[in-house]
Motif scaffolding. Sequence first.
Motif, PDB file in Angstrom:
ATOM      1  N   LEU A  68     -32.427  15.633 -23.032  1.00  0.00           N
ATOM      2  CA  LEU A  68     -31.876  17.399 -22.973  1.00  0.00           C
ATOM      3  C   LEU A  68     -33.036  18.421 -22.944  1.00  0.00           C
ATOM      4  N   GLN A  69     -33.705  18.115 -23.513  1.00  0.00           N
ATOM      5  CA  GLN A  69     -34.905  18.954 -23.889  1.00  0.00           C
ATOM      6  C   GLN A  69     -35.410  18.675 -22.399  1.00  0.00           C
ATOM      7  N   SER A  70     -35.991  17.842 -21.927  1.00  0.00           N
ATOM      8  CA  SER A  70     -36.298  17.997 -20.689  1.00  0.00           C
ATOM      9  C   SER A  70     -36.305  18.367 -18.896  1.00  0.00           C
TER      10      SER A  70
ATOM     11  N   ALA B 161     -30.580   6.151 -17.715  1.00  0.00           N
ATOM     12  CA  ALA B 161     -30.174   7.754 -18.432  1.00  0.00           C
ATOM     13  C   ALA B 161     -30.631   8.719 -17.442  1.00  0.00           C
ATOM     14  N   PHE B 162     -32.528   9.068 -18.237  1.00  0.00           N
ATOM     15  CA  PHE B 162     -33.339   9.867 -17.726  1.00  0.00           C
ATOM     16  C   PHE B 162     -33.043   9.972 -16.405  1.00  0.00           C
ATOM     17  N   ILE B 163     -32.995   9.088 -15.678  1.00  0.00           N
ATOM     18  CA  ILE B 163     -33.055   8.903 -14.375  1.00  0.00           C
ATOM     19  C   ILE B 163     -31.891   9.072 -13.345  1.00  0.00           C
ATOM     20  N   ILE B 164     -30.256   9.040 -14.336  1.00  0.00           N
ATOM     21  CA  ILE B 164     -29.456   9.485 -14.013  1.00  0.00           C
ATOM     22  C   ILE B 164     -29.145  11.004 -14.093  1.00  0.00           C
TER      23      ILE B 164
ATOM     24  N   SER C 267     -34.319  21.565 -19.417  1.00  0.00           N
ATOM     25  CA  SER C 267     -35.180  22.951 -19.228  1.00  0.00           C
ATOM     26  C   SER C 267     -36.288  23.314 -18.475  1.00  0.00           C
ATOM     27  N   ILE C 268     -37.456  22.210 -18.425  1.00  0.00           N
ATOM     28  CA  ILE C 268     -38.057  21.925 -17.690  1.00  0.00           C
ATOM     29  C   ILE C 268     -38.212  21.606 -15.920  1.00  0.00           C
ATOM     30  N   LEU C 269     -37.478  20.172 -16.267  1.00  0.00           N
ATOM     31  CA  LEU C 269     -37.634  19.975 -14.875  1.00  0.00           C
ATOM     32  C   LEU C 269     -36.141  20.445 -14.090  1.00  0.00           C
ATOM     33  N   GLY C 270     -35.199  21.026 -14.974  1.00  0.00           N
ATOM     34  CA  GLY C 270     -34.058  21.566 -13.864  1.00  0.00           C
ATOM     35  C   GLY C 270     -33.254  20.701 -13.525  1.00  0.00           C
ATOM     36  N   PHE C 271     -32.528  20.570 -15.013  1.00  0.00           N
ATOM     37  CA  PHE C 271     -31.276  20.125 -14.679  1.00  0.00           C
ATOM     38  C   PHE C 271     -30.554  20.031 -15.669  1.00  0.00           C
ATOM     39  N   ASP C 272     -29.611  19.979 -15.777  1.00  0.00           N
ATOM     40  CA  ASP C 272     -28.010  20.432 -16.724  1.00  0.00           C
ATOM     41  C   ASP C 272     -27.045  19.491 -16.931  1.00  0.00           C
ATOM     42  N   THR C 273     -27.370  17.984 -17.046  1.00  0.00           N
ATOM     43  CA  THR C 273     -26.346  17.047 -16.924  1.00  0.00           C
ATOM     44  C   THR C 273     -26.164  16.887 -17.816  1.00  0.00           C
ATOM     45  N   HIS C 274     -24.740  16.166 -18.302  1.00  0.00           N
ATOM     46  CA  HIS C 274     -23.795  16.200 -19.593  1.00  0.00           C
ATOM     47  C   HIS C 274     -24.590  15.000 -19.939  1.00  0.00           C
ATOM     48  N   VAL C 275     -25.327  14.426 -20.915  1.00  0.00           N
ATOM     49  CA  VAL C 275     -25.428  13.869 -21.870  1.00  0.00           C
ATOM     50  C   VAL C 275     -25.568  13.731 -23.159  1.00  0.00           C
ATOM     51  N   LYS C 276     -24.713  12.330 -23.779  1.00  0.00           N
ATOM     52  CA  LYS C 276     -24.585  12.189 -25.024  1.00  0.00           C
ATOM     53  C   LYS C 276     -24.366  10.473 -24.939  1.00  0.00           C
TER      54      LYS C 276
END
Length: 311
Positions: A50-52, A19-22, A54-63
């Motif tokens: 999700l909180q990472s 999930a993190f890689i995607i 903000s640092i790594l620059g993604f806003d992928t929807h993860v639920k």
Amino acid sequence: MKRKKVSIIGSGHTGSTLAFIIALRDIADVILVDREKNKDKIKGKTLDILQSGSILGFDTHVKSTVDYRDTAGSDVVVITAGVPRLPGMTRDELIQTNEQVMIEVTEQIVQYSPECKIIVLTNPVDAMTYTVYKKSGFSSERVMGQSGILDSARFNTFVAEALGIAVNDVHGLVLGGHGDTMVPLIRHSQVNGIPLNELLPQEKIQEIVKRTQNGGAEIVKLLGDGSAYYAPSAAVYEMVEAIILDKKRVLPSIAYCDGPYDLEDLYIGVPTLLGSRGVEKIIELDLTEEEQQQFKHSAEAVRELKSTLKG
Ligand code: NAD
């Protein structure tokens, strides 16, 4: 354009790492599924991912969810649910527990995502992929398993270490079942075009072959409480990406062979072409007599495992 959706069934070590890689690569929205008893745990993991962003620059929807309705309309579903191999446990011993899990989760996947492609990671993965194929009623191109990318990556890593070179320049190919009988194809392994046989002595190559065949167990022993998950998740990510982005990658997958390689009704690791339709082609290599023998031996081991399936 509509966002693609990937559901991951089983949000343990491999599921959450995938999930993190995607999310990091932002190729699809992600739904992480697990059992009711892990509801809070997977909610926590999801928040952490999700909180990472903000640092790594993604806003992928993860639920995260325990309700399969949230998986509805998935493009790809990855199954990592089940029990991992513990120290001293063989892949074969996992079969009883994990077959039941496959049956249970496949029913739900098919109900809510009848058009998806399914990738199985759960061990013993060749047999589990067969179970999911049978239970799903899907065409075989839509159901596949992961083993060869990981096994080849392990082989590449050991070769790079032995030669003191960049791992990205090493291209090994491992076929067959995901177990001690896997077949690293030395003749098809090279370092940016240079055959491996010209760079390493036979004894060293054989040592690397043995270490690759034992690669999962080596990590299980070192970890002490579970099995490998970074490289396995990276391996399954490569398959997800090939399908979601229709990349037409040539990658080893556990694919349904009923004809190819003279096999009958068996899921086993072979070179494939992966694209939006799933396993779009099985690539048949011209094997030498010796390679054929090794592949046959591996297929027999997978067939034996398959024969212990209850379903
Ligand atoms: P893990 O124990 O960390 O995670 C498994 C998760 O599945 C757990 O969170 C568990 O609660 C969940 N689960 C169990 N039954 C479920 C069900 N019915 N519905 C939903 N979720 C369920 O294990 P892991 O390290 O992530 O490994 C997962 C599987 O992948 C194991 O079988 C392992 O052997 C296998 N694996 C395969 C490869 C490969 O190359 N094919 C590589 C690594 C791991």
